[in-house]
Write a protein that holds these residues in place. Structure first.
Motif, PDB file in Angstrom:
ATOM      1  N   LYS A  60     -51.823  99.130 -26.148  1.00  0.00           N
ATOM      2  CA  LYS A  60     -52.418  97.881 -26.649  1.00  0.00           C
ATOM      3  C   LYS A  60     -51.403  96.848 -27.119  1.00  0.00           C
ATOM      4  O   LYS A  60     -51.757  95.906 -27.820  1.00  0.00           O
ATOM      5  CB  LYS A  60     -53.390  98.226 -27.781  1.00  0.00           C
ATOM      6  CG  LYS A  60     -54.538  99.114 -27.318  1.00  0.00           C
ATOM      7  CD  LYS A  60     -55.319  99.741 -28.458  1.00  0.00           C
ATOM      8  CE  LYS A  60     -56.132  98.724 -29.216  1.00  0.00           C
ATOM      9  NZ  LYS A  60     -57.010  99.380 -30.231  1.00  0.00           N
ATOM     10  N   SER A  61     -50.136  97.009 -26.731  1.00  0.00           N
ATOM     11  CA  SER A  61     -49.140  96.010 -27.094  1.00  0.00           C
ATOM     12  C   SER A  61     -48.934  95.065 -25.904  1.00  0.00           C
ATOM     13  O   SER A  61     -48.337  95.460 -24.894  1.00  0.00           O
ATOM     14  CB  SER A  61     -47.806  96.684 -27.448  1.00  0.00           C
ATOM     15  OG  SER A  61     -46.797  95.721 -27.627  1.00  0.00           O
ATOM     16  N   PRO A  62     -49.418  93.830 -25.978  1.00  0.00           N
ATOM     17  CA  PRO A  62     -49.351  92.926 -24.824  1.00  0.00           C
ATOM     18  C   PRO A  62     -47.928  92.686 -24.321  1.00  0.00           C
ATOM     19  O   PRO A  62     -47.732  92.417 -23.141  1.00  0.00           O
ATOM     20  CB  PRO A  62     -49.972  91.629 -25.354  1.00  0.00           C
ATOM     21  CG  PRO A  62     -50.800  92.036 -26.527  1.00  0.00           C
ATOM     22  CD  PRO A  62     -50.082  93.207 -27.136  1.00  0.00           C
ATOM     23  N   LYS A  63     -46.925  92.778 -25.221  1.00  0.00           N
ATOM     24  CA  LYS A  63     -45.568  92.435 -24.803  1.00  0.00           C
ATOM     25  C   LYS A  63     -44.926  93.496 -23.920  1.00  0.00           C
ATOM     26  O   LYS A  63     -43.974  93.198 -23.193  1.00  0.00           O
ATOM     27  CB  LYS A  63     -44.686  92.172 -26.023  1.00  0.00           C
ATOM     28  CG  LYS A  63     -44.383  93.396 -26.850  1.00  0.00           C
ATOM     29  CD  LYS A  63     -43.392  93.061 -27.955  1.00  0.00           C
ATOM     30  CE  LYS A  63     -42.976  94.305 -28.738  1.00  0.00           C
ATOM     31  NZ  LYS A  63     -41.966  93.976 -29.770  1.00  0.00           N
ATOM     32  N   CYS A 109     -47.027  96.527 -22.576  1.00  0.00           N
ATOM     33  CA  CYS A 109     -47.990  97.440 -21.943  1.00  0.00           C
ATOM     34  C   CYS A 109     -48.647  96.794 -20.732  1.00  0.00           C
ATOM     35  O   CYS A 109     -49.030  95.615 -20.778  1.00  0.00           O
ATOM     36  CB  CYS A 109     -49.063  97.851 -22.941  1.00  0.00           C
ATOM     37  SG  CYS A 109     -48.436  98.823 -24.324  1.00  0.00           S
ATOM     38  N   GLU A 125     -51.603  96.111 -17.939  1.00  0.00           N
ATOM     39  CA  GLU A 125     -53.029  95.871 -18.129  1.00  0.00           C
ATOM     40  C   GLU A 125     -53.868  97.076 -17.729  1.00  0.00           C
ATOM     41  O   GLU A 125     -54.863  97.406 -18.379  1.00  0.00           O
ATOM     42  CB  GLU A 125     -53.460  94.652 -17.310  1.00  0.00           C
ATOM     43  CG  GLU A 125     -54.930  94.281 -17.481  1.00  0.00           C
ATOM     44  CD  GLU A 125     -55.300  93.022 -16.725  1.00  0.00           C
ATOM     45  OE1 GLU A 125     -56.516  92.747 -16.606  1.00  0.00           O
ATOM     46  OE2 GLU A 125     -54.384  92.317 -16.238  1.00  0.00           O
TER      47      GLU A 125
END
Length: 250
Positions: free
Chosen positions: A88-91, A93, A95
């Motif tokens: 859940k870390s957008p930087k 992880c 999609e």
């Protein structure tokens, strides 16, 4: 993913990768929040000593993208289940995350999943696997998905610890769909009744002094539906042999 390939032996590239494909008829859309970590192995794959009893099958199935689970193990009923897991870390992880097969049981730091290195690295965006691995534990979300093994039906393998004719242990492999096998029985012709096999551990079912002759087997799916297979296992069964059921579970 580049980090995992660097860490793994060159022989890893020779493994046959079975791809899990999502089923268009599966409707579970909601994800459940949890945490995931990873375990080390020399080749980044699974382990042949997992609690499900899969042996070598458990280390290479799905290209080694496998996981141990804690509460989802459910005394072995959860063996062979498939999950979509994404961090859940957008930087760092990706999609989509990774599709994993449950092959083991394990307890971590409030984690539901203990992934193989190969699976854990696939949670990351390209080039960021090293950073994700440095965290050790990550927040994830997951959902149950169907397993699909193109070209493979459900099979029963005679466990290596079986001893003809006095002790028989079986393992269900290539268990597709989302159904779970909750009971296995053999037909006893002499007594005209079905004899229950015991869940020895994980996905291993066993019975002492099994019936003689070719074995009629039936198994219960998700606690209700029974599937019966006539003469599935020959009278001269051998440890390590695998028998095709010609069945695809839903």
């Amino acid at each position: 993913m580049g980090l995992c390939l660097t860490l793994c032996h060159a022989s890893l590239l020779l493994c046959v990768i079975l791809i899990l494909l999502p089923s268009p008829c599966f409707t579970q859309d909601s994800y459940i929040s949890s945490r995931a970590t990873f375990y080390g192995s020399p080749d980044c794959l699974g382990t042949p000593t997992g609690a499900c009893g899969y042996k070598a099958y458990g280390s290479t199935i799905n290209g080694g993208e496998v996981s141990g689970v804690s509460r989802l193990f459910r005394n072995g009923t959860g063996c062979g289940a498939c999950y979509q897991v994404r961090c859940k870390s957008p930087k760092c992880c990706s999609e989509d995350g990774v599709k994993v097969v449950v092959t083991d049981h394990g307890e971590g730091d409030n984690t539901d999943f203990i992934l193989s290195v190969r699976a854990y690295a696939k949670l990351a965006l390209p080039g960021l696997a090293a950073e994700l691995i440095s965290y050790g534990v990550v927040d994830v979300e997951y959902k149950r998905i169907p397993c699909q093994y193109p070209g493979y039906n459900l099979m029963f393998k005679v466990h290596e610890h079986s001893r003809f004719p006095h002790y028989l242990a079986l393992i269900a492999i290539y268990q597709a769909g989302v159904s779970e096998i909750t009971a296995v029985e053999l037909w006893q012709e002499e007594w005209q009744e079905w004899r229950c096999m015991r869940r020895a551990y994980g996905a291993v079912w066993d019975i002492p002094n099994p019936p003689e002759g070719a074995l009629n087997l039936r198994f219960q799916v998700s606690g209700s539906k029974w599937v019966q297979l006539k003469s599935l296992i020959p009278s001269d069964w051998k440890a390590g042999a695998t028998y095709d059921t010609a069945v695809q579970l839903d």
